[in-house]
Design an enzyme around this catalytic site. Structure first.
Site: not given
Length: 514
Positions: A118, A234, A376
């Site tokens: 990712e 996101h 994060r």
């Protein structure tokens, strides 16, 4: 509320929340004695159930905790607590084994575990379960263990206050949503595992239960909170008129999916060397720029040419959701736009999950451990929940007690006390004034609006408490974002677009005055 109701039952620990952090903490704590788990919804509800990407762990043959640590620090934009992050990455193998012991079965590619890649990870180190249904698989396994009878569970029960005695935690006050009855439960230790606060934004990947409960409860009890200006958006949430919010996992881009503009051009190479696998804050802002230029509310995610992977087999949940809306991942692009996803901040905790209130612990998204810094790293969140839930329980079992030391420069803060008449009031305000791009003018306008909300007695209902907690969170978030006059990680100020390490290579900490 006047005097709390009479205490009903004594427990070794009370856990508030039934996402991955709460379920895991309750299971681990059950060896110490009677444990009570409180959840305001049903046992299976929470943000974990919706998690698609997986859990990061450097346990592959060509990976190492040092590499995982380096990626975590790089993504965190200068604010990662390296000591805490080292605990995170080095604890991963043991916590993965714990999850497997509780019945979680991670996907394999034959004889060994399968790893996905990712954004901002240099290696493929993300474990999945049931393809893109990792969160649901973990929740199902842990909830089944919790429901086996060792742990007392109270569903549809809201924790409304932390009981304090001589400055120490003594239990919780609760409100039953079904009966409207208030009860108190005594325990020398309370673990907050209530998740984040995505429901504070009008566009979010979080479920409606994510209203910042644990952060507000801890703040009201005197605990310090920190990093609330760092809300991660996101990049890829499904965006179509009339469709519910739905996360389109970053793992798709890890397998080769490409973001494209309305003309079909891949645009991320213009913004970052890692292109579609750049850190989330960079991808989200790039998408906003492209959408603004095109006058559109979305861009497109092209999943038609993945790296030898069938998107429908690898991502069955996403494929089913898109298929219901006439989109075939094998041939059709997916309309996507950023949405509020994860709060890096929360209740300030140390390496044992302790807050600044003795006996009060926090883990998961409600805690601010410092491992995420200002942004994060993808799939570190599920790992963080089990690592620090385990350490919280270990500290309680040790009987050592105590609390983490307060920050000398913690800012005293008194909330205005008002609340909107409906959730949507907070959601519209934060999306408009504290979204992906922020300005001093907008943040001040947001604060002015929050402080104009009417001050009334909190309604003795779940909705009443949630609106009050969201208002407290909104005021803290706006204040922190206004004060931080720089851009760093997930906090971007168009009027202060540069990172300023000379003034702002530090965390902002708040405590309730008095």
């Amino acid at each position: 509320m006047s005097d709390p109701p009479r205490a009903d039952g004594q427990y070794r620990a009370v856990v508030i929340g039934s996402g991955m952090a709460g379920l895991f903490a309750a299971l681990e704590a059950s060896a110490m004695g009677p444990v009570l788990l409180i959840t305001k919804a049903e046992l299976h509800e929470g943000s974990t159930r919706h998690a698609q990407g997986g859990i990061a762990a450097a346990i592959g043959p060509d990976d190492s905790p040092e590499q995982h640590l380096a990626d975590t620090i790089a993504a965190g934009a200068g604010l990662v607590d390296e000591a805490m992050a080292r605990i995170l990455v080095e604890s991963a193998p043991r916590r993965i084994r714990d999850l497997e012991r509780y019945g979680v079965s991670f996907d394999s590619d034959g004889s060994s575990r399968a790893f996905g890649r990712e954004g901002a990870h240099r290696n493929a180190r993300v474990l999945h379960a049931r393809g893109d249904r990792t969160g649901a698989a973990i929740t199902t396994a842990l909830a089944s263990q919790v429901a086996s009878g060792r742990i007392t569970v109270r569903e549809h029960t809201l924790a409304t206050a932390i009981l304090l005695a001589d400055g120490k935690t003594g239990g919780v006050v609760t409100l039953s949503e079904n009966t409207g009855t208030e009860r108190a439960f005594e325990a020398p230790a309370v673990i907050l595992a209530t998740g984040g606060a995505g429901a504070a934004f009008s566009h979010t990947t979080n479920p409606p239960v994510a209203t910042g409960d644990g952060i507000a409860l801890a703040f009201e009890a005197g605990a310090e909170v920190t990093d609330l200006e760092f809300y991660q958006f996101h990049p890829t949430a499904f965006r179509q008129e009339g469709a519910p919010p739905f996360l389109i996992s970053e793992a798709l881009r890890g397998e080769g999916a490409v973001l494209r503009d309305g003309d079909g051009q891949a645009f991320m190479p213009r913004y970052h060397p890692l292109a579609d696998l750049a850190p989330r804050d960079i991808v989200a802002r790039a998408m906003v720029s492209e959408m603004r230029a095109a006058g559109s509310d979305h861009v497109w995610l092209d999943c038609t040419a993945l790296n030898g992977v069938d998107p429908i087999e690898r991502f069955p949940g996403i494929a089913a959701f898109c298929g219901e809306r006439g989109i075939d991942l094998r041939r059709d692009p997916v309309p996507v736009a950023p949405a509020a996803h994860y709060l890096m901040g929360g209740v300030r905790t140390d390496e044992w999950g302790r807050t600044t209130v003795p006996g009060l612990y926090a883990c998961g998204e409600s805690a601010a451990t410092g491992v995420h810094g200002a942004n994060r790293l993808a799939s570190n969140s599920l790992l963080e929940t089990v690592v620090f839930a385990k350490r919280s329980v270990e500290h309680i079992a040790s009987g050592t007690g105590g609390a983490m030391a307060p920050m000398p420069d913690s800012t005293p803060f008194v909330p205005s006390g008002g609340a909107p008449r409906e959730h949507a009031g907070v959601q519209r305000l934060l999306w408009e004034h504290a979204g992906i791009e922020r300005t001093g003018e907008g943040l001040r306008a947001g604060l002015e609006a929050v402080r104009s909300w009417p001050t009334t007695e909190v309604e003795p209902s779940r909705e009443g408490h949630e609106r009050r907690w969201l208002a407290v969170l909104a005021e803290l978030l706006l204040s922190a974002a206004l004060t931080r006059e720089e851009s760093r990680g997930a906090h971007f100020r168009t009027d202060f677009p540069e990172r300023d390490d000379a003034r702002w290579a530090r965390r902002q900490v708040f405590h309730r005055a008095g």
